[in-house]
Design a protein around this motif. Structure first.
Motif, PDB file in Angstrom:
ATOM      1  N   GLU A 285       1.860  71.649   9.604  1.00 57.52           N
ATOM      2  CA  GLU A 285       1.550  70.326   9.057  1.00 57.52           C
ATOM      3  C   GLU A 285       0.848  69.397  10.041  1.00 57.52           C
ATOM      4  O   GLU A 285       0.829  68.176   9.845  1.00 57.52           O
ATOM      5  N   ARG A 286       0.268  69.966  11.084  1.00 59.68           N
ATOM      6  CA  ARG A 286      -0.483  69.139  12.042  1.00 59.68           C
ATOM      7  C   ARG A 286      -1.739  69.875  12.494  1.00 59.68           C
ATOM      8  O   ARG A 286      -1.799  71.113  12.470  1.00 59.68           O
ATOM      9  N   TRP A 287      -2.728  69.099  12.930  1.00 68.38           N
ATOM     10  CA  TRP A 287      -3.964  69.651  13.471  1.00 68.38           C
ATOM     11  C   TRP A 287      -3.855  69.731  14.982  1.00 68.38           C
ATOM     12  O   TRP A 287      -3.351  68.804  15.632  1.00 68.38           O
ATOM     13  N   HIS A 288      -4.328  70.840  15.544  1.00 68.72           N
ATOM     14  CA  HIS A 288      -4.194  71.100  16.979  1.00 68.72           C
ATOM     15  C   HIS A 288      -5.508  71.592  17.575  1.00 68.72           C
ATOM     16  O   HIS A 288      -6.380  72.078  16.859  1.00 68.72           O
ATOM     17  N   SER A 289      -5.572  71.496  18.901  1.00 67.31           N
ATOM     18  CA  SER A 289      -6.644  72.131  19.666  1.00 67.31           C
ATOM     19  C   SER A 289      -6.005  73.036  20.704  1.00 67.31           C
ATOM     20  O   SER A 289      -5.052  72.635  21.383  1.00 67.31           O
ATOM     21  N   PHE A 290      -6.531  74.247  20.842  1.00 69.65           N
ATOM     22  CA  PHE A 290      -6.013  75.168  21.853  1.00 69.65           C
ATOM     23  C   PHE A 290      -6.316  74.685  23.275  1.00 69.65           C
ATOM     24  O   PHE A 290      -5.756  75.203  24.238  1.00 69.65           O
ATOM     25  N   ASP A 291      -7.208  73.691  23.412  1.00 69.25           N
ATOM     26  CA  ASP A 291      -7.575  73.193  24.737  1.00 69.25           C
ATOM     27  C   ASP A 291      -6.687  72.056  25.216  1.00 69.25           C
ATOM     28  O   ASP A 291      -6.781  71.656  26.380  1.00 69.25           O
ATOM     29  N   ALA A 292      -5.856  71.511  24.305  1.00 79.23           N
ATOM     30  CA  ALA A 292      -5.107  70.301  24.631  1.00 79.23           C
ATOM     31  C   ALA A 292      -3.621  70.471  24.356  1.00 79.23           C
ATOM     32  O   ALA A 292      -3.197  71.317  23.568  1.00 79.23           O
ATOM     33  N   HIS A 293      -2.838  69.636  24.996  1.00 73.35           N
ATOM     34  CA  HIS A 293      -1.391  69.606  24.775  1.00 73.35           C
ATOM     35  C   HIS A 293      -1.094  69.056  23.385  1.00 73.35           C
ATOM     36  O   HIS A 293      -1.897  68.309  22.808  1.00 73.35           O
ATOM     37  N   SER A 294       0.079  69.371  22.867  1.00 77.32           N
ATOM     38  CA  SER A 294       0.453  68.933  21.518  1.00 77.32           C
ATOM     39  C   SER A 294       0.616  67.418  21.413  1.00 77.32           C
ATOM     40  O   SER A 294       0.697  66.885  20.313  1.00 77.32           O
ATOM     41  N   VAL A 295       0.636  66.714  22.554  1.00 73.77           N
ATOM     42  CA  VAL A 295       0.719  65.256  22.506  1.00 73.77           C
ATOM     43  C   VAL A 295      -0.508  64.662  21.812  1.00 73.77           C
ATOM     44  O   VAL A 295      -0.450  63.553  21.267  1.00 73.77           O
ATOM     45  N   LEU A 296      -1.620  65.402  21.793  1.00 72.75           N
ATOM     46  CA  LEU A 296      -2.826  64.935  21.110  1.00 72.75           C
ATOM     47  C   LEU A 296      -2.872  65.382  19.647  1.00 72.75           C
ATOM     48  O   LEU A 296      -3.702  64.889  18.882  1.00 72.75           O
ATOM     49  N   SER A 297      -2.025  66.314  19.252  1.00 74.72           N
ATOM     50  CA  SER A 297      -2.045  66.841  17.883  1.00 74.72           C
ATOM     51  C   SER A 297      -1.784  65.719  16.884  1.00 74.72           C
ATOM     52  O   SER A 297      -1.122  64.725  17.195  1.00 74.72           O
ATOM     53  N   SER A 298      -2.301  65.908  15.671  1.00 75.18           N
ATOM     54  CA  SER A 298      -2.228  64.837  14.675  1.00 75.18           C
ATOM     55  C   SER A 298      -2.144  65.412  13.269  1.00 75.18           C
ATOM     56  O   SER A 298      -2.568  66.549  13.018  1.00 75.18           O
ATOM     57  N   SER A 299      -1.621  64.617  12.363  1.00 71.76           N
ATOM     58  CA  SER A 299      -1.601  65.012  10.954  1.00 71.76           C
ATOM     59  C   SER A 299      -2.981  64.869  10.329  1.00 71.76           C
ATOM     60  O   SER A 299      -3.234  65.368   9.232  1.00 71.76           O
ATOM     61  N   SER A 300      -3.888  64.188  11.042  1.00 67.27           N
ATOM     62  CA  SER A 300      -5.252  63.973  10.557  1.00 67.27           C
ATOM     63  C   SER A 300      -6.248  64.739  11.429  1.00 67.27           C
ATOM     64  O   SER A 300      -6.274  64.568  12.654  1.00 67.27           O
ATOM     65  N   LYS A 301      -7.069  65.568  10.810  1.00 61.45           N
ATOM     66  CA  LYS A 301      -8.101  66.298  11.546  1.00 61.45           C
ATOM     67  C   LYS A 301      -9.074  65.338  12.213  1.00 61.45           C
ATOM     68  O   LYS A 301      -9.465  65.519  13.371  1.00 61.45           O
ATOM     69  N   GLU A 302      -9.478  64.312  11.468  1.00 64.28           N
ATOM     70  CA  GLU A 302     -10.445  63.346  11.991  1.00 64.28           C
ATOM     71  C   GLU A 302      -9.881  62.594  13.193  1.00 64.28           C
ATOM     72  O   GLU A 302     -10.581  62.329  14.172  1.00 64.28           O
ATOM     73  N   GLU A 303      -8.600  62.264  13.101  1.00 61.00           N
ATOM     74  CA  GLU A 303      -7.967  61.541  14.205  1.00 61.00           C
ATOM     75  C   GLU A 303      -7.908  62.404  15.458  1.00 61.00           C
ATOM     76  O   GLU A 303      -8.161  61.915  16.569  1.00 61.00           O
TER      77      GLU A 303
ATOM     78  N   LEU B  34      -9.962  64.944  16.242  1.00 56.45           N
ATOM     79  CA  LEU B  34     -11.327  65.098  16.771  1.00 56.45           C
ATOM     80  C   LEU B  34     -11.780  63.829  17.482  1.00 56.45           C
ATOM     81  O   LEU B  34     -12.417  63.896  18.540  1.00 56.45           O
ATOM     82  N   THR B  35     -11.436  62.677  16.926  1.00 53.32           N
ATOM     83  CA  THR B  35     -11.794  61.406  17.569  1.00 53.32           C
ATOM     84  C   THR B  35     -11.119  61.286  18.927  1.00 53.32           C
ATOM     85  O   THR B  35     -11.750  60.888  19.921  1.00 53.32           O
ATOM     86  N   SER B  36      -9.828  61.651  18.990  1.00 56.83           N
ATOM     87  CA  SER B  36      -9.097  61.578  20.262  1.00 56.83           C
ATOM     88  C   SER B  36      -9.691  62.510  21.304  1.00 56.83           C
ATOM     89  O   SER B  36      -9.906  62.125  22.459  1.00 56.83           O
ATOM     90  N   LEU B  37      -9.980  63.753  20.893  1.00 59.28           N
ATOM     91  CA  LEU B  37     -10.548  64.728  21.818  1.00 59.28           C
ATOM     92  C   LEU B  37     -11.883  64.245  22.369  1.00 59.28           C
ATOM     93  O   LEU B  37     -12.119  64.277  23.587  1.00 59.28           O
ATOM     94  N   ASN B  38     -12.764  63.794  21.491  1.00 55.22           N
ATOM     95  CA  ASN B  38     -14.103  63.389  21.924  1.00 55.22           C
ATOM     96  C   ASN B  38     -14.088  62.089  22.713  1.00 55.22           C
ATOM     97  O   ASN B  38     -14.833  61.946  23.690  1.00 55.22           O
ATOM     98  N   ASN B  39     -13.240  61.151  22.319  1.00 53.95           N
ATOM     99  CA  ASN B  39     -13.128  59.912  23.087  1.00 53.95           C
ATOM    100  C   ASN B  39     -12.575  60.184  24.480  1.00 53.95           C
ATOM    101  O   ASN B  39     -13.030  59.593  25.479  1.00 53.95           O
ATOM    102  N   ASN B  40     -11.613  61.104  24.562  1.00 57.04           N
ATOM    103  CA  ASN B  40     -11.017  61.427  25.867  1.00 57.04           C
ATOM    104  C   ASN B  40     -11.980  62.194  26.762  1.00 57.04           C
ATOM    105  O   ASN B  40     -11.959  62.028  27.983  1.00 57.04           O
TER     106      ASN B  40
END
Length: 316
Positions: free
Chosen positions: A82-100, A102-108
């Protein structure tokens, strides 16, 4: 009689940390212990834009994507539990929203590039040489996000593989600013879930690779936080209840040693002033409306304003 052995430490002669320094901390959770101390003392520091990264390959991937200013797309994230994840990042960045996410990853990534560009010091703490490789893509991941282990192969990076990764990290950081000081530490936190023997093998590989890689003439250094914990603090009274993580006493001790080696004398004096203000604001009086306490607050405010005149970036 002396009841404790001490790791011999020498004050750095060049590139000391002061309040004009800008620091970026990357790596295992021990980097966050040091990062929290830097924040408490109001240094200009940032830590782990992609969350905790435990192994060198994860840090290398992050640095590579940052220096290349790569953008994450929907093909780089996945949905699980029930959450969106990236294999490159810790789960602290994971979100219920895909857009959110992606925004966090790219902003960071964008902010991390600016941090690397302006950083005088990059402090990297390595935690483990054990990695997980996703079978479907043949890619080493930073975090498995609780996906079933059968989808991964567990591998121990060789000394040569870790060394190559660190060389790549150093080259990428220096490509942005050749003057950046890089400080490596080895996390004293034991990864017992890997096994006692396996943890020691992992730490040995990391330690060997670090010492193959660092070169003070190239402004790359090692600070022995691991050795201090394993030898000077060789007692379970310096561990948290899990008997794995250093407790606050140990963190404070290692921080003091790091300060002695890496901080300028001016910075150490300023730290004392910051600590006075921090403790003053944390103080809970018996009578908050008393004349004595109001006078105390007035003097504290004056100290704060004096400090802010010298260092306007501080935020209490």
């Amino acid at each position: 009689m002396v009841f404790q052995t001490h790791i011999p430490l020498k004050k750095q002669k060049h590139h000391l940390i002061n309040y004009n320094s800008k620091l970026l901390l990357l790596g295992s959770c021990f980097s966050e212990n040091i990062g929290n101390k830097l924040s408490y003392y109001k240094f200009q520091s940032e830590q782990n834009p992609f969350g905790i990264l435990f192994h060198p390959k994860a840090i290398e991937t992050f640095i590579t994507k940052t220096t290349n200013k790569e953008k994450y797309t929907e093909n780089d994230v996945f949905f699980h539990n029930e959450r969106w994840h990236s294999f490159d990042a810790h789960s602290v960045l994971s979100s219920s929203s895909k857009e959110e996410l992606l925004t966090s990853l790219n902003n960071n990534i964008t902010s991390a590039f600016q941090q690397l560009k302006s950083s005088s010091h990059v402090i990297i703490t390595l935690g483990t040489a054990w990695v997980y490789r996703e079978i479907a893509t043949d890619t080493i991941v930073a975090n498995c996000h609780k996906i079933p282990q059968k989808k991964f192969l567990k591998e121990l990076l060789t000394v040569e593989e870790v060394s190559e990764s660190l060389e790549a990290i150093n080259s990428l950081i220096k490509s942005i600013d050749p003057k950046t000081t890089i400080i490596y530490t080895l996390s004293p936190i034991r990864h017992i879930k890997d096994g006692f023997v396996e943890n020691q093998r992992s730490k040995a590989h990391l330690l060997s690779a670090i010492h193959q890689t660092i070169e003070p003439r190239n402004n790359t250094h090692y600070f022995p936080s691991y050795e201090i914990m394993m030898d000077e603090l060789r007692d379970y009274r310096f561990y948290a209840e899990d008997m794995i993580h250093p407790n606050q006493t140990a963190i404070n001790y290692i921080w003091e040693k790091f300060s002695e080696v890496w901080f300028s004398e001016e910075a150490i004096e300023t730290m004392k002033e910051v600590e006075t203000i921090q403790k003053g604001f944390a103080h809970k009086p018996f009578n908050p409306n008393s004349e004595a306490h109001l006078l105390f607050l007035k003097k504290l405010q004056q100290k704060k304003e004096t400090l802010l005149q010298a260092f306007p970036f501080m935020n209490f």
